[in-house]
Design a protein around this motif. Sequence first.
Motif, PDB file in Angstrom:
ATOM      1  N   UNK A  14      -4.558   9.031  -6.181  1.00 40.11           N
ATOM      2  CA  UNK A  14      -5.438   8.447  -7.247  1.00 40.11           C
ATOM      3  C   UNK A  14      -6.936   9.046  -7.675  1.00 40.11           C
ATOM      4  N   UNK A  15      -7.356   9.082  -6.358  1.00 38.85           N
ATOM      5  CA  UNK A  15      -8.534   9.225  -5.860  1.00 38.85           C
ATOM      6  C   UNK A  15      -8.513  10.462  -4.836  1.00 38.85           C
ATOM      7  N   UNK A  16      -7.954  11.219  -5.554  1.00 34.73           N
ATOM      8  CA  UNK A  16      -8.058  13.356  -5.238  1.00 34.73           C
ATOM      9  C   UNK A  16      -9.586  13.462  -5.627  1.00 34.73           C
ATOM     10  N   UNK A  17      -9.990  12.707  -6.478  1.00 32.40           N
ATOM     11  CA  UNK A  17     -11.356  13.330  -6.716  1.00 32.40           C
ATOM     12  C   UNK A  17     -12.623  12.840  -6.128  1.00 32.40           C
ATOM     13  N   UNK A  18     -12.476  12.649  -5.292  1.00 37.48           N
ATOM     14  CA  UNK A  18     -13.528  11.746  -4.729  1.00 37.48           C
ATOM     15  C   UNK A  18     -14.274  13.056  -4.151  1.00 37.48           C
ATOM     16  N   UNK A  19     -12.395  13.507  -2.884  1.00 38.23           N
ATOM     17  CA  UNK A  19     -13.316  15.230  -2.198  1.00 38.23           C
ATOM     18  C   UNK A  19     -14.145  15.766  -3.088  1.00 38.23           C
ATOM     19  N   UNK A  20     -13.849  15.883  -4.300  1.00 39.10           N
ATOM     20  CA  UNK A  20     -14.839  17.292  -5.097  1.00 39.10           C
ATOM     21  C   UNK A  20     -15.606  16.453  -5.318  1.00 39.10           C
ATOM     22  N   UNK A  21     -15.653  15.336  -5.786  1.00 35.06           N
ATOM     23  CA  UNK A  21     -17.567  14.611  -5.854  1.00 35.06           C
ATOM     24  C   UNK A  21     -18.017  14.891  -4.112  1.00 35.06           C
ATOM     25  N   UNK A  22     -17.461  15.004  -2.705  1.00 35.98           N
ATOM     26  CA  UNK A  22     -18.209  14.587  -1.803  1.00 35.98           C
ATOM     27  C   UNK A  22     -19.117  16.238  -1.470  1.00 35.98           C
ATOM     28  N   UNK A  23     -17.968  17.424  -1.704  1.00 34.24           N
ATOM     29  CA  UNK A  23     -18.367  18.365  -2.140  1.00 34.24           C
ATOM     30  C   UNK A  23     -19.272  19.294  -2.975  1.00 34.24           C
ATOM     31  N   UNK A  24     -19.800  18.267  -3.793  1.00 32.97           N
ATOM     32  CA  UNK A  24     -20.251  19.016  -4.590  1.00 32.97           C
ATOM     33  C   UNK A  24     -21.942  17.991  -4.683  1.00 32.97           C
ATOM     34  N   UNK A  25     -22.205  16.772  -3.607  1.00 32.66           N
ATOM     35  CA  UNK A  25     -22.882  16.245  -3.229  1.00 32.66           C
ATOM     36  C   UNK A  25     -23.693  16.995  -2.302  1.00 32.66           C
ATOM     37  N   UNK A  77       0.678  -1.256  -0.002  1.00 30.53           N
ATOM     38  CA  UNK A  77      -0.005   0.146   0.093  1.00 30.53           C
ATOM     39  C   UNK A  77       1.231   0.773  -0.157  1.00 30.53           C
ATOM     40  N   UNK A  78       0.700   1.655  -0.702  1.00 28.50           N
ATOM     41  CA  UNK A  78       1.311   3.572  -1.042  1.00 28.50           C
ATOM     42  C   UNK A  78       0.014   4.343  -0.687  1.00 28.50           C
ATOM     43  N   UNK A  79       0.268   4.818   0.850  1.00 34.70           N
ATOM     44  CA  UNK A  79      -0.439   5.963   0.645  1.00 34.70           C
ATOM     45  C   UNK A  79      -0.871   7.341  -0.094  1.00 34.70           C
ATOM     46  N   UNK A  80       0.816   7.868  -0.151  1.00 37.18           N
ATOM     47  CA  UNK A  80       0.703   9.186  -1.376  1.00 37.18           C
ATOM     48  C   UNK A  80      -0.190   8.582  -2.516  1.00 37.18           C
ATOM     49  N   UNK A  81       0.172   7.451  -3.289  1.00 35.46           N
ATOM     50  CA  UNK A  81      -0.108   7.210  -5.063  1.00 35.46           C
ATOM     51  C   UNK A  81      -1.727   6.748  -4.365  1.00 35.46           C
ATOM     52  N   UNK A  82      -2.038   6.592  -3.369  1.00 36.53           N
ATOM     53  CA  UNK A  82      -3.456   6.766  -3.039  1.00 36.53           C
ATOM     54  C   UNK A  82      -4.409   7.574  -3.226  1.00 36.53           C
ATOM     55  N   UNK A  83      -3.832   8.273  -2.663  1.00 40.35           N
ATOM     56  CA  UNK A  83      -4.786  10.032  -2.179  1.00 40.35           C
ATOM     57  C   UNK A  83      -4.541  10.865  -3.936  1.00 40.35           C
TER      58      UNK A  83
END
Length: 191
Positions: free
Chosen positions: A112-123, A104-110
Amino acid sequence: MSDEEESLFTENKAREQIREELKHMSFENLQKLKEKLGTKVYNETLFGKKNKKKTEKIKFKRENKNRPREISAKKPIPIKYEEMTRVKEIISRDPRFDSLCGTFNEKAFKNSYAFINKLRENDLKTLQKELKETTDLKAIKKIKYLIQRLENQLREERKKKEKEEKKWLEKKELLESVKRGEKPVFKKKCN
């Protein structure tokens, strides 16, 4: 006693007498007697007739050749049928703990999935608009719950980000102090 029982009893007595006589004979004489009588007769006189049940293969006739054969439920199933019906066990693997999936590479994970926070804000924005428009009490309660949940998730994410930035700044200051020739000062966990 019935006739069958009497005949069995007399046969057993005669067999016992023959055995007693044969006990005192030499092995060579026993072999000659066996050759003279034949193996089958010799064994029958010593041990009695064996009731052999011939296991005949029963051929089941069918009306149509495409129909399956009917097999008695009392007979054990041959091994080959068991092997054919056996299903392979599906072993599920959890990628979090499986070495085949890599580390598990935490930096790579974050990243890769940085767009999820934007989706949450839109929701969150859409749910707040929906909250203003709805009048149903159950729907309002559900929307409020979802808003609260999204706000908590976003807040936690911000806290993590701030903590990481703080750590990064501390490391940067430490490296700069080492470059200047000063002794590195490590902060305690309680600070």
